[in-house]
Design an enzyme around this catalytic site. Structure first.
Site, mmCIF file in Angstrom:
data_model
loop_
_atom_site.group_PDB
_atom_site.id
_atom_site.type_symbol
_atom_site.label_atom_id
_atom_site.label_comp_id
_atom_site.label_asym_id
_atom_site.label_seq_id
_atom_site.Cartn_x
_atom_site.Cartn_y
_atom_site.Cartn_z
ATOM 1 N N GLN A 198 5.177 -6.458 3.653
ATOM 2 C CA GLN A 198 6.538 -6.083 4.040
ATOM 3 C C GLN A 198 6.574 -5.173 5.261
ATOM 4 O OE1 GLN A 198 9.173 -7.460 2.940
ATOM 5 N NE2 GLN A 198 8.447 -8.444 1.068
ATOM 6 N N SER A 228 1.378 -11.542 5.553
ATOM 7 C CA SER A 228 1.962 -12.864 5.318
ATOM 8 C C SER A 228 2.758 -13.289 6.536
ATOM 9 C CB SER A 228 2.867 -12.830 4.085
ATOM 10 O OG SER A 228 3.471 -14.085 3.863
ATOM 11 N N ASN A 243 8.326 -4.042 -1.665
ATOM 12 C CA ASN A 243 9.180 -5.195 -1.431
ATOM 13 C C ASN A 243 10.562 -5.061 -2.054
ATOM 14 O OD1 ASN A 243 7.209 -5.466 -3.677
ATOM 15 N ND2 ASN A 243 8.503 -7.196 -4.256
ATOM 16 N N THR A 254 -0.333 -13.545 -1.199
ATOM 17 C CA THR A 254 -0.895 -13.553 -2.544
ATOM 18 C C THR A 254 -2.383 -13.881 -2.519
ATOM 19 O OG1 THR A 254 1.190 -14.068 -3.672
ATOM 20 C CG2 THR A 254 -0.846 -14.753 -4.775
ATOM 21 N N HIS A 259 5.302 -15.782 6.736
ATOM 22 C CA HIS A 259 6.716 -16.168 6.636
ATOM 23 C C HIS A 259 7.665 -14.985 6.565
ATOM 24 C CE1 HIS A 259 7.667 -15.614 2.226
ATOM 25 N NE2 HIS A 259 6.359 -15.612 2.159
ATOM 26 N N CYS A 295 11.535 -12.177 -10.079
ATOM 27 C CA CYS A 295 10.109 -12.481 -9.976
ATOM 28 C C CYS A 295 9.932 -13.720 -9.121
ATOM 29 C CB CYS A 295 9.484 -12.666 -11.357
ATOM 30 S SG CYS A 295 10.013 -14.159 -12.199
#
Length: 403
Positions: A196, A217, A168, A73, A219, A342
């Site tokens: 992703q 990202s 995603n 993000t 994680h 969300c």
């Protein structure tokens, strides 16, 4: 009696890898701040740069072009808010750094939010520099090339375009090379959210027809939560969102999340070694979707007609809400998510499925199954048993809704 759990929600987050956990623990044992010049600081710096090199290798990048952030993000916001044109021949930066924005309709909400915040923003001269255009997709979730060209032609200045690599919710893969050619021919820049895709698709940032900056990202590939990065093409400028100590070459200040970054490096090395495992995951998904079609021919798989990342299925069970499905699966020991979930964990209509032409009712009946290298046929067989159980129960209660 304890229920055996089957984790099928890897697009939300992947389990922390043992090697990533060990790397984080080693980093925690180091006392120094990576910005300090003494022995302890240099030791921490070496480990941090080793992690940066591992992440860079995974995406075929130079380590100095990788900017660590708190996650995907922040990387998306840094790209959309901070990206600047290259310096002019005289060394001056472009006078109007805020560019028109063109956003794919199925982007992650962090991209949509960043673009919305910038829409209509004024520059230092009080002139509105940003225009935001939402580019539509077809029923399979692929970007409409004609609409993209029209959007590029209609903006007042060369645009910054943001198109994700893999969705995603559906796993649909966008043709990034073709998109990059269209954007660059129009004089624009391309940002890509590849969160992703990392570890699931080969990524080479040096490709001739590629994006100008890419978000990742940690994680999603088994690192700790709270770390990501932005890759930036060397010629481009970047205005930091966070200023202060000048870390990350002045592009993202604040003492680095050193243990998480170390785990990201270890996870990147593991991902590079495991890319071949995607073939096995693709076989599991093919079996899953074939069996679902046999159990319930009216079930829908979104994006099935086009290329998707191998681990993802967006499945509609007509007549039963996604929220009820997710809870039912959870009670049976299976973790999946709603296609309309969300970031806060609440459920609302999926903008991705809506953009693909799904009705509001259909959007509310879709769950997402997403696998990782740890999953086996046992997980899929268990999912199918429970899916049929839930489906048969729903059909018996609402027979008219299942036609």
């Amino acid at each position: 009696m304890k229920t055996t759990r089957h984790y099928l929600d890897h697009n939300a987050t992947a389990p922390v890898l043992p090697e990533a956990r060990e790397a984080a623990l080693r980093a925690m044992l180091l006392v120094g701040n990576p910005s300090s010049v003494h022995h302890e600081g240099r030791a921490a710096k070496r480990l941090l740069e080793k992690a940066r090199a591992e992440v860079a290798t995974l995406i075929s990048a130079r380590p100095q072009d990788v900017i660590f952030t708190s996650g995907g993000t922040e990387a998306n916001h840094l790209a959309l808010r901070g990206l600047r044109l290259p310096k002019n021949a005289d060394g001056a930066k472009d006078a109007a750094a805020f560019r028109p924005l063109i956003i794919n309709a199925t982007e992650h909400e962090s991209v949509l939010a960043a673009a919305s915040a910038l829409d209509g923003r004024l520059d230092a001269d009080g002139v509105t520099r940003n225009q935001m255009a939402l580019c539509p997709v077809d029923q399979d979730g692929l970007i409409d090339f004609a609409a993209l060209r029209q959007c590029l032609a209609e903006v007042s200045r060369p645009a910054l375009v943001s198109i994700m690599l893999a969705n995603n919710e559906t796993g649909v893969i966008q043709p990034i090379a073709a998109i990059a050619r269209i954007v660059h021919e129009a004089g624009g820049l391309l940002h890509c959210d590849a969160v992703q895709g990392l570890g699931r698709l080969p990524i080479d940032v040096g490709a001739a027809d590629g994006p100008d900056c890419i978000s990742f990202s940690g994680h999603k590939i088994g690192a700790l939560k709270g770390v990501g990065c932005l890759w930036l093409r060397p010629a481009l400028g970047l205005m930091p969102l966070i200023t202060g100590g000048g870390q990350e070459q002045g592009r993202r200040s604040g003492t680095e999340n050193f243990p998480a970054i170390a785990s990201f490096g270890a996870a990147a090395l593991h991902a590079r070694q495991q890319l071949g495992a995607m073939k096995g995951i693709a076989a599991l998904r093919s079996y899953l979707e074939q069996r679902l079609a046999e159990i319930a021919p009216e079930a829908e798989i979104y994006g099935r007609a086009v290329e998707r990342i191998a681990n993802t299925s967006a499945i509609r069970m007509p007549g039963l809400s996604a929220e009820t499905q997710v809870m039912s699966f959870d009670l049976e020991g299976i973790a999946v998510s709603s296609g309309a979930a969300c970031s806060s964990g609440k459920v609302r209509t999926s903008h991705v499925l809506k953009a693909m032409g799904a009705t509001s009712q259909a959007c509310g009946e879709v769950i997402r199954l997403s696998m990782g290298v740890q999953n086996t046929m046992e997980d899929i067989e268990r999912f199918l048993v429970v899916w049929k159980k839930i489906y048969d129960r729903a059909r018996s209660r609402r027979p008219m809704s299942m036609t």
